[in-house]
Write an enzyme that holds these catalytic residues in place. Structure first.
Site, PDB file in Angstrom:
ATOM      1  N   ASP A 124       2.070   7.240  -5.084  1.00 44.29           N
ATOM      2  CA  ASP A 124       1.029   6.955  -4.097  1.00 44.29           C
ATOM      3  C   ASP A 124       1.177   7.871  -2.884  1.00 44.29           C
ATOM      4  O   ASP A 124       2.174   8.596  -2.766  1.00 44.29           O
ATOM      5  CB  ASP A 124       1.120   5.464  -3.697  1.00 44.29           C
ATOM      6  CG  ASP A 124      -0.227   4.883  -3.329  1.00 44.29           C
ATOM      7  OD1 ASP A 124      -1.124   5.649  -2.933  1.00 44.29           O
ATOM      8  OD2 ASP A 124      -0.392   3.645  -3.420  1.00 44.29           O
ATOM      9  N   TRP A 143      -2.967  12.282  -5.013  1.00 45.21           N
ATOM     10  CA  TRP A 143      -3.027  13.419  -4.097  1.00 45.21           C
ATOM     11  C   TRP A 143      -4.452  13.697  -3.595  1.00 45.21           C
ATOM     12  O   TRP A 143      -4.687  13.695  -2.371  1.00 45.21           O
ATOM     13  CB  TRP A 143      -2.361  14.577  -4.828  1.00 45.21           C
ATOM     14  CG  TRP A 143      -2.248  15.895  -4.196  1.00 45.21           C
ATOM     15  CD1 TRP A 143      -2.655  16.265  -2.940  1.00 45.21           C
ATOM     16  CD2 TRP A 143      -1.661  17.050  -4.799  1.00 45.21           C
ATOM     17  NE1 TRP A 143      -2.364  17.587  -2.737  1.00 45.21           N
ATOM     18  CE2 TRP A 143      -1.755  18.095  -3.858  1.00 45.21           C
ATOM     19  CE3 TRP A 143      -1.070  17.314  -6.043  1.00 45.21           C
ATOM     20  CZ2 TRP A 143      -1.277  19.379  -4.135  1.00 45.21           C
ATOM     21  CZ3 TRP A 143      -0.590  18.593  -6.302  1.00 45.21           C
ATOM     22  CH2 TRP A 143      -0.696  19.611  -5.365  1.00 45.21           C
ATOM     23  N   PRO A 144      -5.444  13.895  -4.484  1.00 45.16           N
ATOM     24  CA  PRO A 144      -6.778  14.202  -3.942  1.00 45.16           C
ATOM     25  C   PRO A 144      -7.382  13.069  -3.100  1.00 45.16           C
ATOM     26  O   PRO A 144      -8.075  13.344  -2.118  1.00 45.16           O
ATOM     27  CB  PRO A 144      -7.634  14.470  -5.184  1.00 45.16           C
ATOM     28  CG  PRO A 144      -6.835  14.067  -6.358  1.00 45.16           C
ATOM     29  CD  PRO A 144      -5.413  13.971  -5.963  1.00 45.16           C
ATOM     30  N   LEU A 145      -7.087  11.824  -3.461  1.00 44.34           N
ATOM     31  CA  LEU A 145      -7.633  10.701  -2.691  1.00 44.34           C
ATOM     32  C   LEU A 145      -7.233  10.796  -1.220  1.00 44.34           C
ATOM     33  O   LEU A 145      -8.028  10.548  -0.321  1.00 44.34           O
ATOM     34  CB  LEU A 145      -7.143   9.379  -3.307  1.00 44.34           C
ATOM     35  CG  LEU A 145      -7.314   8.104  -2.489  1.00 44.34           C
ATOM     36  CD1 LEU A 145      -8.772   7.827  -2.176  1.00 44.34           C
ATOM     37  CD2 LEU A 145      -6.733   6.915  -3.236  1.00 44.34           C
ATOM     38  N   TYR A 146      -5.979  11.190  -0.999  1.00 48.46           N
ATOM     39  CA  TYR A 146      -5.492  11.273   0.380  1.00 48.46           C
ATOM     40  C   TYR A 146      -5.871  12.598   1.051  1.00 48.46           C
ATOM     41  O   TYR A 146      -5.693  12.760   2.247  1.00 48.46           O
ATOM     42  CB  TYR A 146      -3.972  11.053   0.416  1.00 48.46           C
ATOM     43  CG  TYR A 146      -3.625   9.598   0.133  1.00 48.46           C
ATOM     44  CD1 TYR A 146      -3.562   8.670   1.161  1.00 48.46           C
ATOM     45  CD2 TYR A 146      -3.413   9.146  -1.171  1.00 48.46           C
ATOM     46  CE1 TYR A 146      -3.279   7.336   0.910  1.00 48.46           C
ATOM     47  CE2 TYR A 146      -3.136   7.816  -1.443  1.00 48.46           C
ATOM     48  CZ  TYR A 146      -3.067   6.914  -0.395  1.00 48.46           C
ATOM     49  OH  TYR A 146      -2.802   5.593  -0.651  1.00 48.46           O
ATOM     50  N   ASP A 172      -9.644   2.296  -4.132  1.00 42.90           N
ATOM     51  CA  ASP A 172      -9.140   1.341  -5.135  1.00 42.90           C
ATOM     52  C   ASP A 172     -10.270   0.542  -5.787  1.00 42.90           C
ATOM     53  O   ASP A 172     -11.194   0.103  -5.114  1.00 42.90           O
ATOM     54  CB  ASP A 172      -8.213   0.313  -4.473  1.00 42.90           C
ATOM     55  CG  ASP A 172      -6.938   0.941  -3.951  1.00 42.90           C
ATOM     56  OD1 ASP A 172      -6.757   2.158  -4.095  1.00 42.90           O
ATOM     57  OD2 ASP A 172      -6.129   0.180  -3.386  1.00 42.90           O
TER      58      ASP A 172
HETATM   59  C1  GAL Z   1      -3.000   1.896  -2.964  1.00 37.47           C
HETATM   60  C2  GAL Z   1      -3.262   2.406  -4.357  1.00 37.47           C
HETATM   61  C3  GAL Z   1      -3.394   1.207  -5.230  1.00 37.47           C
HETATM   62  C4  GAL Z   1      -2.095   0.429  -5.213  1.00 37.47           C
HETATM   63  C5  GAL Z   1      -1.705   0.088  -3.780  1.00 37.47           C
HETATM   64  C6  GAL Z   1      -0.318  -0.502  -3.708  1.00 37.47           C
HETATM   65  O1  GAL Z   1      -3.003   2.923  -2.102  1.00 37.47           O
HETATM   66  O2  GAL Z   1      -4.429   3.186  -4.352  1.00 37.47           O
HETATM   67  O3  GAL Z   1      -3.769   1.578  -6.533  1.00 37.47           O
HETATM   68  O4  GAL Z   1      -1.117   1.216  -5.820  1.00 37.47           O
HETATM   69  O5  GAL Z   1      -1.747   1.221  -2.948  1.00 37.47           O
HETATM   70  O6  GAL Z   1       0.078  -0.804  -2.427  1.00 37.47           O
END
Ligand code: GAL
Length: 426
Positions: free
Chosen positions: A175, A209-212, A236
């Protein structure tokens, strides 16, 4: 003479159409532009189970012994995955998400599982999971803390990679919370990829990685693909239709950049399947399954396999739909068109076959019919000169033989999808 001219004109027109479709093809359907992470894994999208959406960060085993994040939950799910047909259709990776850790590292700087909730530790759990013919996934974070506040891997990438390999872990979800700069984010994701490789153990590397990156920069997918086996792009998933729709909308808005980069070894990850939970109607569950197949998405279920209705189970275990998801050609599908609140998606498959999905996005009224001329499917090639069409969802039935000039009429429920497989007839 007259008929010959008409024929010629119509041939030229056909050619024109085909060329137009080929243009679209070049743009959306090229070979993956980049090399994939060279670990030989995820040649088709990863399939398995991941605890997050359904069980989140429930650490209260006193009050909720059956749904807290604990060894017991994973032992039970492993047992069911092996005995209830899940493993047989391809769901192989049993994955732990956030909140498995103790709040501190051990005296040698290693991560450790919470001793109350995982009394046998991760290695023993991995042994059990392997004894069932399954693989074990684990979760960590590139930054200073995980999203839920447990120890992050920043400064510990090599130690953590080695710990996971020693335990017998087969997949790492990494993450991106609590990372203080884009440089640390990129360096951290790369560092962990190389550290995992150096362990010599085959570990699927699942990135966010790309999400952030998106809020700050457009990600460089060519680079991401060289380091990750799959990567989350968007927020998510939740157990709701609104969430599924927003994921599909994001995907279509960005398909020009994300579709060409997917292929064996590296996939876009639109997040977990929430089929079998509470928030989606039957039709919406069908839409998620069909579209995750079209998108060549990892199929990571997040549900309670101990309590799942037969309908959801049959949908998740549908071999024909899974075969589309897992098609060895490994090309991600895309939205072909949107009109009148219908979307048509298509995905090229091996042996010149195609998958086509028609989604009815209208949330008022009853089933609506949609007619499409088969010439417009599969870049003009799917039914040229003819094809056999099988409907796979909502129920399997053979629709039969279609010539290049035929039209196909379907009826689609509100928020539902009709999924088809088109195969060459001659
Ligand atoms: C988010 C992630 C979720 C889950 C969560 C856990 O950032 O996108 O899929 O892993 O953290 O805290």
């Amino acid at each position: 003479m007259m008929t010959a001219t008409v024929k010629l004109v119509s041939r030229v027109r056909r050619l024109g159409c085909v060329l137009a479709f080929c243009f679209l093809a070049l743009f959306l359907w090229g070979l993956p532009g980049a090399r994939a992470l060279d670990n030989g894994l995820a040649m088709t999208p990863t399939m398995g189970w991941l605890h997050w959406e359904r069980f989140m960060c429930n650490v209260n085993c006193q009050e909720e012994p059956d749904s807290c994040v604990s060894e017991k939950l994973f032992l039970q799910i492993a047992e069911i995955m092996a005995s209830d047909g899940w493993k047989d259709v391809g769901y192989e990776y049993l994955c732990i998400d956030d909140c498995w850790m103790a709040p501190e590292r051990d005296s040698e700087g290693r991560l450790q599982a919470d001793p109350k909730r995982f009394p046998g530790g991760i290695r023993r759990l991995a042994n059990y999971v392997h004894s069932k013919g399954l693989k074990l996934g684990i979760y960590a974070d590139v930054g200073n803390k995980t999203c839920a506040g447990f120890p992050g891997s920043f400064g510990y990438y090599d130690i953590d990679a080695k710990t996971f390999a020693d335990w017998g872990v087969d997949l790492l979800k990494f993450d991106g919370c609590y990372c203080d700069s884009i440089k640390h984010l990129a360096d951290g994701y790369k560092h962990m990829s190389l550290a995992l490789n150096r362990t010599g153990r085959s570990i699927v590397y699942s990135c966010e990685w790309p999400l952030y990156m998106w809020p700050i920069f457009k990600p460089n997918y060519t680079e991401i693909r060289e380091y990750c086996n799959h990567w989350r792009n968007f927020a998510d998933v939740y157990d709701s239709w609104q969430s599924i729709r927003s994921i599909l909308d994001w995907t279509t808005s960005n398909q020009e950049s994300i579709v060409p980069v997917a292929g064996p070894g590296g996939w876009n990850d639109p997040d977990m399947l929430v089929i079998g939970n509470f928030g989606l109607s039957r039709d919406q569950q069908i839409t998620q399954m069909a579209l995750w197949a079209i998108m060549a998405a990892p199929l990571l279920m997040s549900n309670d396999l101990r309590h799942i209705c037969l309908e959801a189970k049959a949908l998740l275990q549908d071999k024909d739909v899974i075969a589309i998801n897992q098609d060895p050609l490994g090309k991600q599908g895309y939205r072909l068109r949107k009109e009148d609140n219908f979307e048509v998606w298509e995905r090229p498959l091996s042996n010149l076959a195609w998958a086509v999905a028609m989604v009815n996005l209208q949330e008022i009224g009853g089933p609506r019919s949609y007619t499409i001329s088969v010439t417009s499917l599969g870049q003009g090639l799917a039914c040229n000169p003819d094809c056999l069409i099988t409907q796979l969802l909502p129920v399997k039935r053979k629709l039969g033989f279609y010539e290049w000039t035929s039209s196909l009429k379907t009826q689609v429920n509100p928020t539902g999808t009709v999924l088809l497989r088109l195969e060459r007839a001659s």
